[in-house]
Design an enzyme around this catalytic site. Structure first.
Site, PDB file in Angstrom:
ATOM      1  N   TRP A   1      36.152 -51.823 -17.553  1.00  0.00           N
ATOM      2  CA  TRP A   1      35.566 -52.849 -16.684  1.00  0.00           C
ATOM      3  C   TRP A   1      36.568 -53.947 -16.320  1.00  0.00           C
ATOM      4  O   TRP A   1      36.370 -54.668 -15.359  1.00  0.00           O
ATOM      5  CB  TRP A   1      34.351 -53.489 -17.372  1.00  0.00           C
ATOM      6  CG  TRP A   1      33.237 -52.524 -17.580  1.00  0.00           C
ATOM      7  CD1 TRP A   1      32.250 -52.225 -16.694  1.00  0.00           C
ATOM      8  CD2 TRP A   1      32.996 -51.697 -18.735  1.00  0.00           C
ATOM      9  NE1 TRP A   1      31.410 -51.274 -17.234  1.00  0.00           N
ATOM     10  CE2 TRP A   1      31.842 -50.934 -18.469  1.00  0.00           C
ATOM     11  CE3 TRP A   1      33.640 -51.536 -19.973  1.00  0.00           C
ATOM     12  CZ2 TRP A   1      31.313 -50.025 -19.390  1.00  0.00           C
ATOM     13  CZ3 TRP A   1      33.128 -50.632 -20.876  1.00  0.00           C
ATOM     14  CH2 TRP A   1      31.984 -49.875 -20.581  1.00  0.00           C
TER      15      TRP A   1
ATOM     16  N   ASP B   1      33.668 -60.499 -23.428  1.00  0.00           N
ATOM     17  CA  ASP B   1      33.066 -59.261 -22.918  1.00  0.00           C
ATOM     18  C   ASP B   1      34.036 -58.084 -22.986  1.00  0.00           C
ATOM     19  O   ASP B   1      33.761 -57.095 -23.644  1.00  0.00           O
ATOM     20  CB  ASP B   1      32.544 -59.462 -21.488  1.00  0.00           C
ATOM     21  CG  ASP B   1      31.488 -58.455 -21.080  1.00  0.00           C
ATOM     22  OD1 ASP B   1      30.996 -57.719 -21.948  1.00  0.00           O
ATOM     23  OD2 ASP B   1      31.151 -58.408 -19.889  1.00  0.00           O
TER      24      ASP B   1
ATOM     25  N   GLN C   1      24.112 -48.189 -24.114  1.00  0.00           N
ATOM     26  CA  GLN C   1      24.792 -48.423 -22.828  1.00  0.00           C
ATOM     27  C   GLN C   1      24.122 -47.695 -21.653  1.00  0.00           C
ATOM     28  O   GLN C   1      24.056 -48.223 -20.549  1.00  0.00           O
ATOM     29  CB  GLN C   1      26.259 -47.962 -22.955  1.00  0.00           C
ATOM     30  CG  GLN C   1      27.048 -47.939 -21.662  1.00  0.00           C
ATOM     31  CD  GLN C   1      27.496 -49.312 -21.199  1.00  0.00           C
ATOM     32  OE1 GLN C   1      28.388 -49.907 -21.777  1.00  0.00           O
ATOM     33  NE2 GLN C   1      26.864 -49.822 -20.146  1.00  0.00           N
TER      34      GLN C   1
ATOM     35  N   GLU D   1      22.131 -57.934 -15.547  1.00  0.00           N
ATOM     36  CA  GLU D   1      23.542 -58.016 -15.146  1.00  0.00           C
ATOM     37  C   GLU D   1      23.694 -57.264 -13.824  1.00  0.00           C
ATOM     38  O   GLU D   1      24.166 -56.135 -13.752  1.00  0.00           O
ATOM     39  CB  GLU D   1      24.479 -57.407 -16.203  1.00  0.00           C
ATOM     40  CG  GLU D   1      25.951 -57.664 -15.854  1.00  0.00           C
ATOM     41  CD  GLU D   1      26.936 -57.004 -16.809  1.00  0.00           C
ATOM     42  OE1 GLU D   1      26.494 -56.262 -17.710  1.00  0.00           O
ATOM     43  OE2 GLU D   1      28.152 -57.218 -16.632  1.00  0.00           O
TER      44      GLU D   1
ATOM     45  N   HIS E   1      30.151 -62.316 -27.400  1.00  0.00           N
ATOM     46  CA  HIS E   1      29.830 -61.116 -26.601  1.00  0.00           C
ATOM     47  C   HIS E   1      31.095 -60.328 -26.302  1.00  0.00           C
ATOM     48  O   HIS E   1      31.904 -60.721 -25.469  1.00  0.00           O
ATOM     49  CB  HIS E   1      29.140 -61.509 -25.297  1.00  0.00           C
ATOM     50  CG  HIS E   1      28.626 -60.323 -24.545  1.00  0.00           C
ATOM     51  ND1 HIS E   1      27.287 -60.035 -24.413  1.00  0.00           N
ATOM     52  CD2 HIS E   1      29.265 -59.316 -23.902  1.00  0.00           C
ATOM     53  CE1 HIS E   1      27.127 -58.926 -23.725  1.00  0.00           C
ATOM     54  NE2 HIS E   1      28.331 -58.457 -23.395  1.00  0.00           N
TER      55      HIS E   1
ATOM     56  N   HIS F   1      21.946 -57.152 -22.966  1.00  0.00           N
ATOM     57  CA  HIS F   1      22.486 -57.256 -21.619  1.00  0.00           C
ATOM     58  C   HIS F   1      21.259 -57.345 -20.712  1.00  0.00           C
ATOM     59  O   HIS F   1      20.424 -56.438 -20.732  1.00  0.00           O
ATOM     60  CB  HIS F   1      23.290 -56.009 -21.260  1.00  0.00           C
ATOM     61  CG  HIS F   1      24.637 -55.940 -21.904  1.00  0.00           C
ATOM     62  ND1 HIS F   1      24.805 -55.878 -23.256  1.00  0.00           N
ATOM     63  CD2 HIS F   1      25.882 -55.942 -21.351  1.00  0.00           C
ATOM     64  CE1 HIS F   1      26.106 -55.839 -23.515  1.00  0.00           C
ATOM     65  NE2 HIS F   1      26.786 -55.877 -22.396  1.00  0.00           N
TER      66      HIS F   1
ATOM     67  N   HIS G   1      32.960 -56.027 -26.380  1.00  0.00           N
ATOM     68  CA  HIS G   1      32.784 -54.565 -26.487  1.00  0.00           C
ATOM     69  C   HIS G   1      34.030 -54.001 -27.160  1.00  0.00           C
ATOM     70  O   HIS G   1      34.978 -53.584 -26.486  1.00  0.00           O
ATOM     71  CB  HIS G   1      32.567 -53.944 -25.103  1.00  0.00           C
ATOM     72  CG  HIS G   1      31.291 -54.365 -24.463  1.00  0.00           C
ATOM     73  ND1 HIS G   1      30.133 -53.617 -24.519  1.00  0.00           N
ATOM     74  CD2 HIS G   1      30.959 -55.488 -23.792  1.00  0.00           C
ATOM     75  CE1 HIS G   1      29.152 -54.255 -23.883  1.00  0.00           C
ATOM     76  NE2 HIS G   1      29.644 -55.393 -23.437  1.00  0.00           N
TER      77      HIS G   1
HETATM   78 FE   FE2 Z   1      28.734 -56.874 -21.948  1.00  0.00          FE
END
Ligand code: FE2
Length: 424
Positions: free
Chosen positions: A315, A309, A152, A213, A57, A210, A59
């Site tokens: 993030w 991630d 997203q 979350e 997982h 996802h 991005h």
């Molecule tokens: Fe994610």
């Protein structure tokens, strides 16, 4: 003559003093004390030879963008999504490729040779999709990169997102993604899970969503994902990622939910580094940890893996492609401190993650691809404790990366100069 022979290796299952022989990119023998002529021989000196790390997982379209155009002040998921929305129109395809290629170099250095990355499909130009398809081709000789079409901003909430997602799949993106908790309502979230699972079933693709979350104890999208998976016969082909609401849910409800997940053979991916920083941001004290219920899912027979991630993006400001750091954090957050639980955390970034991605020929058995990493540690627990140096990284029996052993020279008063390594 063999292409490669590795001697004196420890293996993750506890076997010591093992030899591993490679011919034509495959493992042809694993046995103690093997003697045979080889083009290249490596003395593992008792260190741990592991299958490569796998990140189920990530991005990659956002990676290495930290500070562009500003940093996330609140540290929340929602500000991260808003910040990514500001950044997207500014990034060029060349920059996306450049960042992703740089990250892939880091990954190889850390023995990370398979990555499932979500790629945002909400920008109608699909710049990130084209960029990551290009990167996938470029890194194919050394990294197995799997792409997830990730809406997203919500496949129903964002105008044109469903059409963009389908176009991304048409271009060759491998997996169907989703984000039901970010749709406008719980009903829309459930509808998004249904339509995306149906799309995957039609096209014969895997799903990785996802899912829940958030810290909302009443979020119910994992339930819908499990339901749609069994309804459509997608058993074993669907992954729920993050699943952080499960941390906050009522215990009775979770006991029902985990049984539904087991029935559907869902894979679960927790992202410990990110969710320990993003979740609980609306709490005062006590602050919830927010990571999903890893030991309970494992105990129910669910395949649980850990993902990185994010690395240096809207993030998360840290990270280096080190899956041992990911597992180390997962171990702490889930309080998985017994010997068997720590080994399970090592599995969560190796074999379990490979299962999420559906990798064929992964492992150290005869017939598997000759892909492995030699760690400066004697066993998986020591590898976690030290975030062990990757001494050598091999793909199909070819050396891809080497690092010098982590050893300190000590110059202490009234003591002779000596070396120190923190391993046992
Ligand atoms: Fe994610």
């Amino acid at each position: 003559m063999l292409d490669l022979l590795i001697h004196h290796a420890s293996l993750p299952d506890g076997r010591k003093e093992m030899s591993l022989a490679v011919q034509d990119g495959k493992i042809v023998e694993v046995s103690p004390g093997l003697q045979a002529p080889a083009q290249q021989t490596v003395d593992a000196q008792g260190y741990l030879l592991s299958p490569p790390f796998v990140d189920p997982h990530f991005h990659m379209d956002a990676t290495l963008s930290y500070g562009l155009p500003r940093v996330n002040q609140s540290g929340t998921l929602l500000e991260g999504i808003a910040l990514w929305g500001e950044l997207k129109p500014l990034l060029t395809q060349d920059e996306l490729v450049e960042h992703a290629m740089a990250y892939c170099d880091w990954a190889v250095a850390k023995g990370l040779l398979a990555i499932r990355t979500h790629v945002d499909v909400c920008d109608a130009r699909l710049l990130a999709v084209d960029a990551l398809l290009d990167v996938k081709r470029q890194v194919a000789p050394y990294i197995n990169l799997q792409l997830v079409a990730f809406p997203q901003d919500g496949v129903l909430r964002a105008p044109g997102a469903l059409d963009n997602l389908k176009r991304a799949l048409d271009k060759g993106v491998d997996v169907v993604g989703g984000i039901p908790h970010f749709e406008r309502t719980m009903v829309d979230g459930a509808a998004s899970v249904k339509l995306l699972c149906e799309l995957a079933a039609e096209r014969g693709l895997r799903v990785d969503m996802h899912c829940d979350e958030s810290d909302d104890p009443l979020s119910r999208h994992v339930e819908t994902l499990a339901y749609e998976t069994q309804r459509l016969g997608l058993h074993g082909r669907v992954t729920g990622s993050h699943l952080t609401s499960m941390h906050s849910m009522d215990n009775y409800y979770v006991s029902k939910l985990i049984a539904l997940m087991t029935e559907a053979q869902l894979h679960a991916v927790a992202n410990p580094l990110i969710n320990i920083t993003l979740q609980g941001r609306h709490d005062t004290y006590p602050k919830r940890r927010g990571m999903t219920r890893v030991p309970e899912l494992l105990a129910a027979g669910i395949n649980v893996a850990f993902g990185h991630d994010c690395v240096m993006d809207p993030w998360y400001s840290l990270g280096s492609g080190d899956m041992l750091e990911v597992a180390h954090m997962g171990l702490h957050v889930a309080q998985m401190t017994s010997q068997s639980a720590m080994r399970a955390c090592f599995d969560a970034v190796t074999v379990n993650a490979a299962r999420v991605m559906g990798l064929a020929g992964y492992g150290l058995e005869v017939g598997c691809h000759a892909d492995f990493v030699l760690l400066q540690a004697r066993d998986p627990v020591e590898a976690l404790r030290l975030r062990a140096t990757r001494l050598k990284v091999f793909k199909r029996g070819q050396l891809l990366a080497e690092s010098a052993p982590a050893v300190a020279q000590l110059h202490l008063p009234q003591r002779p100069t000596q070396t120190a390594w923190m391993g046992a």
